[in-house]
Enzyme design. Sequence first.
Site: not given
Length: 172
Positions: A57, A60
């Site tokens: 991600c 993230c």
Amino acid sequence: NTGLAGAAVAAGVALFVGTRLLSGGPSLAALEQESIPLDLALNNGRPTVVEFYADWCEVCRELVPAEYDVEQQYKDKVNFVMLNVENTKWAPEVQEYGVNGIPHFVFMDAEGKPLAAAVGRLPRQVLEGNVAALAGGKQQLPYAAVRGQTSSLAPPSSMVASKTSVGPRDHA
């Protein structure tokens, strides 16, 4: 030309390793390693921040430096838990907390009751404001439902093996 191309590839790999793997800065792996197990966090009488994430991600990874700083500042007052959505062990929690995009943060009081959630690319002040409020024992958090840019729960299609050939018995 082959030697030049090989040197360019080697330089690219060295640059990647030097900037990504050896930078010494915080990473998702470092945050996960410092993370408190969920069951302990929900039973130790301290407020908790649970982050649902995945290694692939991008959003993230972008938030790691801010998260790391906030965690270092509040780690003696607030639990920080990292749950990788790709680990099927956390499927019940993904469902329970309505995770449909990552990163997904759940802010819980000292009894483990969810007070707020924030999803996606968050400004540092959202994370820091909610964590500071938790550390201060507040039940009302300043950013109760924030949503920024997210990654889906599935890895990008380029990371998933695709079926490229059709056999005589395939019904696709």
